[in-house]
Write a protein that holds these residues in place. Structure first.
Motif, PDB file in Angstrom:
ATOM      1  N   MET A 107      31.508  36.340  61.827  1.00 56.48           N
ATOM      2  CA  MET A 107      31.705  37.150  60.647  1.00 56.48           C
ATOM      3  C   MET A 107      30.385  37.844  60.331  1.00 56.48           C
ATOM      4  SD  MET A 107      33.638  38.176  58.100  1.00 56.48           S
ATOM      5  CE  MET A 107      35.057  37.183  58.456  1.00 56.48           C
ATOM      6  N   SER A 108      30.458  39.151  60.163  1.00 54.51           N
ATOM      7  CA  SER A 108      29.265  39.921  59.839  1.00 54.51           C
ATOM      8  C   SER A 108      28.704  39.497  58.486  1.00 54.51           C
ATOM      9  CB  SER A 108      29.596  41.409  59.792  1.00 54.51           C
ATOM     10  OG  SER A 108      28.497  42.139  59.293  1.00 54.51           O
ATOM     11  N   ARG A 109      27.410  39.276  58.431  1.00 55.09           N
ATOM     12  CA  ARG A 109      26.756  38.929  57.169  1.00 55.09           C
ATOM     13  C   ARG A 109      26.721  40.111  56.214  1.00 55.09           C
ATOM     14  NH1 ARG A 109      21.784  36.493  60.147  1.00 55.09           N
ATOM     15  NH2 ARG A 109      22.891  34.967  61.370  1.00 55.09           N
ATOM     16  N   LYS A 110      26.919  41.304  56.749  1.00 54.75           N
ATOM     17  CA  LYS A 110      26.881  42.503  55.918  1.00 54.75           C
ATOM     18  C   LYS A 110      28.135  42.661  55.059  1.00 54.75           C
ATOM     19  CE  LYS A 110      23.863  45.011  59.057  1.00 54.75           C
ATOM     20  NZ  LYS A 110      23.744  46.177  59.925  1.00 54.75           N
ATOM     21  N   ILE A 111      29.176  41.903  55.359  1.00 51.81           N
ATOM     22  CA  ILE A 111      30.390  41.937  54.531  1.00 51.81           C
ATOM     23  C   ILE A 111      30.139  40.986  53.367  1.00 51.81           C
ATOM     24  CG2 ILE A 111      32.882  41.564  54.436  1.00 51.81           C
ATOM     25  CD1 ILE A 111      32.915  42.048  57.494  1.00 51.81           C
TER      26      ILE A 111
ATOM     27  N   GLU B  95      36.240  38.177  48.829  1.00 48.19           N
ATOM     28  CA  GLU B  95      37.679  38.295  49.076  1.00 48.19           C
ATOM     29  C   GLU B  95      37.947  38.942  50.431  1.00 48.19           C
ATOM     30  OE1 GLU B  95      40.136  39.965  45.995  1.00 48.19           O
ATOM     31  OE2 GLU B  95      38.955  38.961  44.434  1.00 48.19           O
ATOM     32  N   GLU B  96      37.167  39.971  50.746  1.00 48.91           N
ATOM     33  CA  GLU B  96      37.326  40.651  52.042  1.00 48.91           C
ATOM     34  C   GLU B  96      36.935  39.724  53.178  1.00 48.91           C
ATOM     35  OE1 GLU B  96      38.230  43.953  54.624  1.00 48.91           O
ATOM     36  OE2 GLU B  96      38.970  43.077  52.800  1.00 48.91           O
ATOM     37  N   ARG B  97      35.871  38.969  53.001  1.00 42.08           N
ATOM     38  CA  ARG B  97      35.456  37.998  54.020  1.00 42.08           C
ATOM     39  C   ARG B  97      36.573  36.985  54.279  1.00 42.08           C
ATOM     40  NH1 ARG B  97      30.115  37.588  55.464  1.00 42.08           N
ATOM     41  NH2 ARG B  97      30.344  35.395  55.993  1.00 42.08           N
ATOM     42  N   ALA B  98      37.165  36.479  53.196  1.00 39.22           N
ATOM     43  CA  ALA B  98      38.239  35.493  53.333  1.00 39.22           C
ATOM     44  C   ALA B  98      39.446  36.108  54.034  1.00 39.22           C
ATOM     45  CB  ALA B  98      38.628  34.953  51.953  1.00 39.22           C
ATOM     46  N   ARG B  99      39.792  37.343  53.672  1.00 43.69           N
ATOM     47  CA  ARG B  99      40.933  38.028  54.298  1.00 43.69           C
ATOM     48  C   ARG B  99      40.689  38.207  55.791  1.00 43.69           C
ATOM     49  NH1 ARG B  99      42.877  43.153  55.755  1.00 43.69           N
ATOM     50  NH2 ARG B  99      40.803  44.051  55.643  1.00 43.69           N
ATOM     51  N   LEU B 100      39.498  38.665  56.152  1.00 46.41           N
ATOM     52  CA  LEU B 100      39.179  38.890  57.560  1.00 46.41           C
ATOM     53  C   LEU B 100      39.093  37.581  58.338  1.00 46.41           C
ATOM     54  CD1 LEU B 100      36.570  41.759  57.141  1.00 46.41           C
ATOM     55  CD2 LEU B 100      38.874  41.958  58.103  1.00 46.41           C
ATOM     56  N   LYS B 101      38.539  36.539  57.722  1.00 51.33           N
ATOM     57  CA  LYS B 101      38.478  35.232  58.388  1.00 51.33           C
ATOM     58  C   LYS B 101      39.882  34.715  58.697  1.00 51.33           C
ATOM     59  CE  LYS B 101      34.116  33.223  56.932  1.00 51.33           C
ATOM     60  NZ  LYS B 101      33.462  32.139  56.177  1.00 51.33           N
ATOM     61  N   GLU B 102      40.781  34.865  57.740  1.00 49.04           N
ATOM     62  CA  GLU B 102      42.156  34.405  57.945  1.00 49.04           C
ATOM     63  C   GLU B 102      42.833  35.200  59.062  1.00 49.04           C
ATOM     64  OE1 GLU B 102      45.473  32.221  57.861  1.00 49.04           O
ATOM     65  OE2 GLU B 102      43.562  31.753  56.885  1.00 49.04           O
TER      66      GLU B 102
END
Length: 74
Positions: free
Chosen positions: A1-5, A9-16
């Motif tokens: 996961m990019s640290r720049k995100i 909420e977006e991080r959680a969405r992308l991780k899922e």
């Protein structure tokens, strides 16, 4: 996961999404370019990159080093 995100909420969405779509034989790197993309777009990118990886692997198995097996489009 990019640290720049930075948006949690977006991080959680992308991780899922990454968890759901990860191929059983490998992993995924979620880059900042994925921010705001749809599940369909991410799935299409994974499919494209998986095909490219298989093609590169096939060529690499048939060649002996040193040899160019892939070149990015300019």
């Amino acid at each position: 996961m990019s640290r720049k995100i930075e948006d949690q909420e977006e991080r959680a969405r992308l991780k899922e999404m990454a968890r759901e779509m990860r191929p059983p034989w490998g992993g995924l790197i979620v880059r900042t370019a994925a921010t705001g993309t749809s599940k369909r777009q991410v799935k299409r990118d994974i499919k494209h990159l998986t095909k490219l990886w298989k093609k590169i692997n096939t060529v690499a198995e048939k060649k002996t080093a040193p040899v160019l097996i892939h070149r990015e489009m300019a």
